[in-house]
Design an enzyme around this catalytic site. Structure first.
Site, PDB file in Angstrom:
ATOM      1  N   GLY A  15       0.829  -1.199   0.000  1.00  0.00           N
ATOM      2  CA  GLY A  15       0.000   0.000   0.000  1.00  0.00           C
ATOM      3  C   GLY A  15       0.864   1.250   0.000  1.00  0.00           C
ATOM      4  N   GLY A  18      -0.380   4.751  -1.126  1.00  0.00           N
ATOM      5  CA  GLY A  18      -1.517   5.319  -0.400  1.00  0.00           C
ATOM      6  C   GLY A  18      -1.159   6.514   0.468  1.00  0.00           C
ATOM      7  CG  LEU A  20      -0.549   4.887   6.967  1.00  0.00           C
ATOM      8  CD1 LEU A  20      -0.819   5.830   8.131  1.00  0.00           C
ATOM      9  CD2 LEU A  20      -0.931   3.460   7.348  1.00  0.00           C
ATOM     10  CE  LYS A 151      -8.143   3.284  13.488  1.00  0.00           C
ATOM     11  NZ  LYS A 151      -9.085   4.021  14.267  1.00  0.00           N
ATOM     12  CG  ASP A 180      -4.129   1.823  19.470  1.00  0.00           C
ATOM     13  OD1 ASP A 180      -4.013   3.032  19.195  1.00  0.00           O
ATOM     14  OD2 ASP A 180      -5.072   1.371  20.160  1.00  0.00           O
ATOM     15  CG  HIS A 181      -2.252   6.339  15.556  1.00  0.00           C
ATOM     16  ND1 HIS A 181      -3.401   5.870  14.953  1.00  0.00           N
ATOM     17  CD2 HIS A 181      -2.547   7.574  16.022  1.00  0.00           C
ATOM     18  CE1 HIS A 181      -4.343   6.788  15.044  1.00  0.00           C
ATOM     19  NE2 HIS A 181      -3.857   7.828  15.678  1.00  0.00           N
ATOM     20  CG  HIS A 243      -7.289   4.970  18.996  1.00  0.00           C
ATOM     21  ND1 HIS A 243      -6.236   4.184  18.589  1.00  0.00           N
ATOM     22  CD2 HIS A 243      -7.796   5.537  17.868  1.00  0.00           C
ATOM     23  CE1 HIS A 243      -6.112   4.289  17.276  1.00  0.00           C
ATOM     24  NE2 HIS A 243      -7.043   5.092  16.828  1.00  0.00           N
ATOM     25  CE  LYS A 343     -14.292  10.506  12.049  1.00  0.00           C
ATOM     26  NZ  LYS A 343     -12.910  11.029  12.147  1.00  0.00           N
TER      27      LYS A 343
END
Length: 502
Positions: A15, A18, A20, A151, A180-181, A243, A343
């Protein structure tokens, strides 16, 4: 735990064309390179469907690090380590060709067969790629092989189980690094240090002295161009299952007997096991959902969620989730952990507020003036500011016997903003050194899904009255009532901004 310094490795990014890869992975690898945390002998292979040449790929890499003010020679030297491989995920021939390229790079850079396979692409291909990597011999190397997975890891417990079974056919648990950033963020990693390295806090870190703990992660952005993904996810799956649960586990865990990966993970798993299951009719007593409507942010009128691209006009998907988590163990019995995430909220902020109980007889509290009562708070600022504030009470300078709140603070990003490592930089460095402490173990994933699935089941079955909060607010009224019925209130994150922010 392997503490190898400056490890040599080939990093394969599936990827690589992309968003990310361009926004996070390439800049993070560059920071490691610039800070000499990665050996000169390394290579990165970008894998994608596009028919790019090495030069096109390297141009993309250099574009991604343009904000780092590197000179052209440094950028060219860094990009020279990058190679591109056009790839078909389902075609065994593509894997054999990739194997040949990796073997050549091992020889060119004198790398002893160490490989990281980073899956930064659609999760439906995770299992297929893992199986083919083993079947076609890409993991049969003299050095180590590690699989890094972004994820979402499944969309519920059954799908996560299925995915885990597929991956475990090719990689053992100690080779799997589930990202899991949030666990790479400086102040999230600091939770353990704040607790276990300070005699001031650890003796008070229990239900005798703490009344409640609040974890807020709010975003100003809406779903933007991710409507199709978000429709199948929602805030509960996108944020709470990973998270938010991880932060709760770090806040509630017992001190590990040693600072090793296995011991720290073991204590986090105990917390997840102790969480009170919420199911059936009890869900509405413990959890609240919301969906944003139109509203004003920074003077700009913004659309509601149902008006976004690729979103159902009658969507039942939540863009906000708040809940009360009870941990039924000796340390935390009776203490609510409140979480909220959403959000299009008033401000971008991730903060943890630990509210301490008042002393039994507060002589300086004027019952006629409720504003004079200020509980002690420990606030851990995770983003956008990084730091800690301790809210205490002191005598009013203008006289009288009453108090006013004062704050003692430390700001990590006032020390040196540029040198505060990004979460991905830390996690890639950890993976290269074989330190899995800040990655998620399968047991944590399974227990988190088990908890969240019971809530999802009710929310999917019952139609919500959406939209129920305006863009630019801090969520629906029901989230405030969730705390009010326990005698608490959300601490406004805008009033807990760092001194730097003010």
């Amino acid at each position: 735990m392997n503490s190898e310094l400056n490890p040599k490795a080939v990093i394969v990014i599936f990827g690589a064309t992309g968003d990310l890869a361009k926004r996070k992975l390439f800049p993070s690898i560059f920071r490691l390179y610039r800070n000499k945390k990665i050996a000169e002998e390394f290579a990165v292979v970008g894998v994608g469907r596009r028919s790019w040449s090495d030069d096109e790929f390297r141009s993309n890499v250099k574009s991604s690090i343009s904000s780092f003010q590197s000179d052209s020679a440094e950028a060219d030297e860094f990009a020279s380590h990058f190679h591109y491989h056009s790839f078909d995920v389902t075609n065994p021939e593509s894997y054999l060709e990739l194997k040949g390229l990796l073997d050549d790079l091992d020889g060119s850079y004198n790398i002893p067969g160490n490989r990281i396979f980073y899956l930064a692409m659609a999760p439906e291909f995770f299992g297929t790629i893992a199986k083919q990597l083993k079947t076609q011999g890409l993991t049969a190397v003299q050095g180590w092989s590690r699989l890094v997975i972004e994820k979402p890891f499944g969309r519920d417990l059954p799908s996560a189980n299925e995915l885990n079974d597929e991956i475990r056919e090719a990689f053992s648990e100690d080779q799997i690094y589930r990202i899991d950033h949030y666990l790479g963020k400086e102040m999230v990693q600091n939770i353990e240090v704040i607790r276990f390295a300070n005699a001031l806090f650890e003796p008070l870190w229990n239900n005798r002295f703490i009344s409640n703990i609040q974890v807020t992660s709010s975003e100003v952005l809406g779903v933007e161009d991710r409507g199709r993904y978000y429709e199948s996810s929602g805030a509960l799956r996108d944020m709470v299952q990973n998270h938010m649960m991880q932060m709760v586990a770090l806040l509630a865990m017992e001190p590990p007997i040693k600072l090793t990966t296995d011991e720290i993970r073991s204590e986090k798993v105990k917390v997840l096991r102790a969480m009170r299951p919420i199911e059936g009719e009890r869900v509405e007593d413990y959890f609240v959902r919301g969906q944003y409507d139109q509203g004003l942010i920074d003077g700009k009128q913004l659309p509601g969620y149902r008006e976004e691209n690729n979103v159902d006009q009658e969507s039942n998907t939540e863009t906000y989730a708040a809940g009360k988590i009870m941990i039924d163990n000796f340390r935390w019995a009776g203490v609510p952990f409140y979480i909220r995430t959403g959000k299009r909220m008033e401000t971008k902020s991730t903060k943890i507020v630990v509210e301490f109980k008042d002393i039994p007889m507060n002589l300086y509290y004027n019952s006629q003036e409720k504003e004079n009562k200020h509980p002690n708070l420990l606030v851990i600022h995770i983003q956008p500011d990084e730091g800690i504030t301790l809210h205490l009470n002191a005598k009013k300078t203008e006289g009288g016997a009453y108090t006013k709140p004062i704050r003692l603070g430390f700001w990590n990003n006032s020390v040196d903003t540029f040198n505060t490592p990004e979460a991905y930089e830390k996690l890639i460095d950890d993976c290269m050194r074989g330190d899995a402490t800040n990655f998620t173990h399968w047991d944590e994933v399974a227990l988190s899904w088990s908890f969240v699935d019971k809530i999802s089941k009710i929310w999917e079955k019952e139609k919500a009255v959406f939209p129920n909060y305006a863009s630019g607010s801090m969520g629906p009224r029901e989230a405030d009532e969730l705390l009010e019925k326990d005698g608490f209130h959300w601490w406004p994150v805008t009033e807990l901004i760092s001194e730097q922010g003010e």
